[in-house]
Design a protein around this motif. Structure first.
Motif, mmCIF file in Angstrom:
data_model
loop_
_atom_site.group_PDB
_atom_site.id
_atom_site.type_symbol
_atom_site.label_atom_id
_atom_site.label_comp_id
_atom_site.label_asym_id
_atom_site.label_seq_id
_atom_site.Cartn_x
_atom_site.Cartn_y
_atom_site.Cartn_z
ATOM 1 N N MET A 70 0.811 -1.173 0.087
ATOM 2 C CA MET A 70 -0.002 -0.054 -0.207
ATOM 3 C C MET A 70 0.873 1.343 0.003
ATOM 4 N N SER A 71 2.069 1.117 0.620
ATOM 5 C CA SER A 71 2.850 2.470 0.703
ATOM 6 C C SER A 71 3.503 2.562 -0.655
ATOM 7 N N ALA A 72 3.983 1.514 -1.483
ATOM 8 C CA ALA A 72 4.438 1.471 -2.800
ATOM 9 C C ALA A 72 3.338 2.120 -3.654
ATOM 10 N N LEU A 73 2.023 1.777 -3.428
ATOM 11 C CA LEU A 73 1.082 2.230 -4.229
ATOM 12 C C LEU A 73 0.665 3.771 -4.190
ATOM 13 N N SER A 75 2.803 6.218 -2.735
ATOM 14 C CA SER A 75 3.876 7.322 -2.954
ATOM 15 C C SER A 75 3.894 7.254 -4.611
ATOM 16 N N SER A 76 3.842 6.204 -5.245
ATOM 17 C CA SER A 76 3.895 6.188 -6.770
ATOM 18 C C SER A 76 2.989 6.701 -7.450
ATOM 19 N N MET A 77 1.706 6.969 -6.895
ATOM 20 C CA MET A 77 0.740 7.300 -7.483
ATOM 21 C C MET A 77 0.538 9.005 -7.720
ATOM 22 N N TRP A 78 1.489 9.366 -6.995
ATOM 23 C CA TRP A 78 1.794 11.092 -6.957
ATOM 24 C C TRP A 78 3.215 11.331 -7.985
ATOM 25 N N ALA A 79 3.655 10.451 -8.863
ATOM 26 C CA ALA A 79 4.998 10.616 -9.467
ATOM 27 C C ALA A 79 4.689 11.839 -10.532
ATOM 28 N N GLY A 80 3.502 11.703 -10.905
ATOM 29 C CA GLY A 80 2.962 12.625 -12.015
ATOM 30 C C GLY A 80 3.138 13.883 -11.632
ATOM 31 N N MET A 81 2.866 14.336 -10.315
ATOM 32 C CA MET A 81 3.070 15.573 -9.793
ATOM 33 C C MET A 81 4.504 16.396 -9.879
ATOM 34 N N GLY A 82 5.491 15.507 -9.922
ATOM 35 C CA GLY A 82 6.679 16.001 -10.232
ATOM 36 C C GLY A 82 7.013 16.021 -11.654
ATOM 37 N N THR A 83 6.288 15.197 -12.510
ATOM 38 C CA THR A 83 6.650 15.597 -13.738
ATOM 39 C C THR A 83 5.911 16.648 -14.324
ATOM 40 N N THR A 178 -7.123 10.296 -5.694
ATOM 41 C CA THR A 178 -8.125 10.273 -4.655
ATOM 42 C C THR A 178 -9.251 9.145 -4.975
ATOM 43 N N PHE A 179 -9.651 9.408 -6.426
ATOM 44 C CA PHE A 179 -10.779 8.302 -6.450
ATOM 45 C C PHE A 179 -10.268 6.891 -6.502
ATOM 46 N N LEU A 180 -9.024 6.674 -6.974
ATOM 47 C CA LEU A 180 -8.578 5.232 -7.353
ATOM 48 C C LEU A 180 -7.801 4.604 -5.967
ATOM 49 N N LEU A 181 -7.365 5.412 -5.160
ATOM 50 C CA LEU A 181 -6.474 4.974 -4.002
ATOM 51 C C LEU A 181 -7.181 4.028 -3.190
ATOM 52 N N LEU A 182 -8.366 4.441 -2.523
ATOM 53 C CA LEU A 182 -9.249 3.378 -1.630
ATOM 54 C C LEU A 182 -9.717 2.337 -2.243
ATOM 55 N N SER A 199 -17.809 -12.220 -1.655
ATOM 56 C CA SER A 199 -17.504 -13.079 -2.593
ATOM 57 C C SER A 199 -17.187 -12.162 -3.692
ATOM 58 N N TRP A 200 -18.126 -11.193 -3.828
ATOM 59 C CA TRP A 200 -17.870 -10.047 -5.093
ATOM 60 C C TRP A 200 -16.557 -9.345 -4.989
ATOM 61 N N MET A 201 -16.101 -8.939 -3.730
ATOM 62 C CA MET A 201 -14.975 -8.308 -3.385
ATOM 63 C C MET A 201 -13.855 -9.263 -3.604
ATOM 64 N N ARG A 202 -13.822 -10.499 -3.187
ATOM 65 C CA ARG A 202 -12.937 -11.417 -3.526
ATOM 66 C C ARG A 202 -12.575 -11.700 -4.980
ATOM 67 N N HIS A 203 -13.665 -11.672 -5.899
ATOM 68 C CA HIS A 203 -13.604 -11.822 -7.170
ATOM 69 C C HIS A 203 -12.827 -10.629 -7.928
ATOM 70 N N ILE A 204 -13.353 -9.441 -7.405
ATOM 71 C CA ILE A 204 -12.606 -8.196 -8.005
ATOM 72 C C ILE A 204 -11.177 -8.256 -7.626
ATOM 73 N N ALA A 205 -10.934 -8.680 -6.634
ATOM 74 C CA ALA A 205 -9.379 -8.775 -6.131
ATOM 75 C C ALA A 205 -8.553 -9.558 -7.009
ATOM 76 N N HIS A 206 -9.096 -10.600 -7.742
ATOM 77 C CA HIS A 206 -8.088 -11.306 -8.593
ATOM 78 C C HIS A 206 -7.775 -10.459 -9.781
ATOM 79 N N PHE A 207 -8.581 -9.584 -9.843
ATOM 80 C CA PHE A 207 -8.048 -8.668 -11.304
ATOM 81 C C PHE A 207 -7.168 -7.282 -10.746
ATOM 82 N N ASN A 208 -6.887 -7.152 -9.378
ATOM 83 C CA ASN A 208 -6.470 -6.098 -8.967
ATOM 84 C C ASN A 208 -4.932 -6.344 -8.886
ATOM 85 N N PRO A 209 -4.274 -5.305 -9.539
ATOM 86 C CA PRO A 209 -2.506 -5.572 -9.354
ATOM 87 C C PRO A 209 -2.020 -5.271 -7.957
#
Length: 259
Positions: A70-73, A75-83, A178-182, A199-209
């Protein structure tokens, strides 16, 4: 030629790392949230493992890989701010007038993000050990966890850089992140064992990087890792990271043509 690109990439990476080192307050701030998750959530939900399905009797052992990922996620999601900041300052455009390789300009972002993620991950692992977490998978398992977090950070860091070059507005980057993080965090096994999730959350998690990185890291840290699980999730992350970097590079070339 390849050696020259590598040298230029490392030079540009050092430049970005120096900017971080000169402002250590950002390093401290980036660790505040992981510390809260570690000591607050680790104690608040420590009895939840009694429900079963966690594969361990210590909730802290289960939680550490989730915090690293979660920390990697986060911190990396804000890389575009530096760009975006470099675009606004005109720094990126000035580099475009130099002989420096265009691939080096983009690869430096990826390398810098990977180094920052690795350092952050190691600190969290050490904090977890100090709090009482155990790592039956040993150094090899910890290495796989850190690599998984780096790959995930590369995916979202590259996508964030591409987004920064496309939208060129801070408000858009903030809104999308903000929309994607949580949803990305809670639609994964970060806090709860998959068998205890709806079960529906578990199935979605299978496709979540994000969940792929957590599953690979958690499995590698067990006393008897499931190698097929580690390889499949890690391989999927690697493919996604390569695709994200390719997309970021293509976006950079489009930006170059527009200036």
């Amino acid at each position: 030629m390849n050696g020259q690109v590598l040298a230029q990439t490392w030079y540009m990476t050092q430049r970005q790392l120096m900017a971080i080192i000169r402002q250590p307050v950002f390093l401290v701030i980036s660790l505040i949230q992981p510390v809260i998750w570690l000591f607050l959530f680790g104690n608040l939900f420590k009895k939840v493992v009694e429900l079963g399905g966690f594969g361990t009797t210590s909730y802290l052992d289960y939680l550490i890989p989730g915090i690293v990922v979660m920390s990697a996620l986060g911190s990396s999601m804000w890389a575009g701010m530096g760009t975006l900041e470099e675009i606004e300052r005109g720094t990126l455009n000035r580099f475009l007038t130099t002989p420096v390789s265009r691939n080096a300009l983009m690869n430096a972002n990826v390398v810098q993000n990977g180094i920052s993620t690795a350092v952050q991950s190691v600190i969290i692992v050490l904090l977890g050990r100090a709090a009482g977490a155990t790592y039956p998978g040993g150094a090899g398992g910890l290495l796989i966890l850190v690599v998984a977090s780096i790959l995930l950070g590369t995916v979202f860091g590259a996508l964030s850089n591409a987004l920064g070059m496309l939208v060129r507005q801070r408000e858009s980057i903030i809104g999308i992140n903000t929309f994607l993080l949580l949803p990305l965090t809670f639609l994964s096994s970060s806090f709860m064992a998959p068998s205890r999730m709806p079960s529906w959350m578990r199935h979605i998690a299978h496709f979540n990087p994000v969940d792929w990185a957590m599953v690979a890291g958690r499995s590698a840290l067990t006393a008897d890792p499931d190698r097929s699980l580690v390889l499949s999730r890690g391989g999927a992350l690697l493919v996604l990271a390569v695709a994200a970097v390719w997309l970021s590079t293509r976006t950079f070339r489009s930006y170059q043509k527009s200036v």
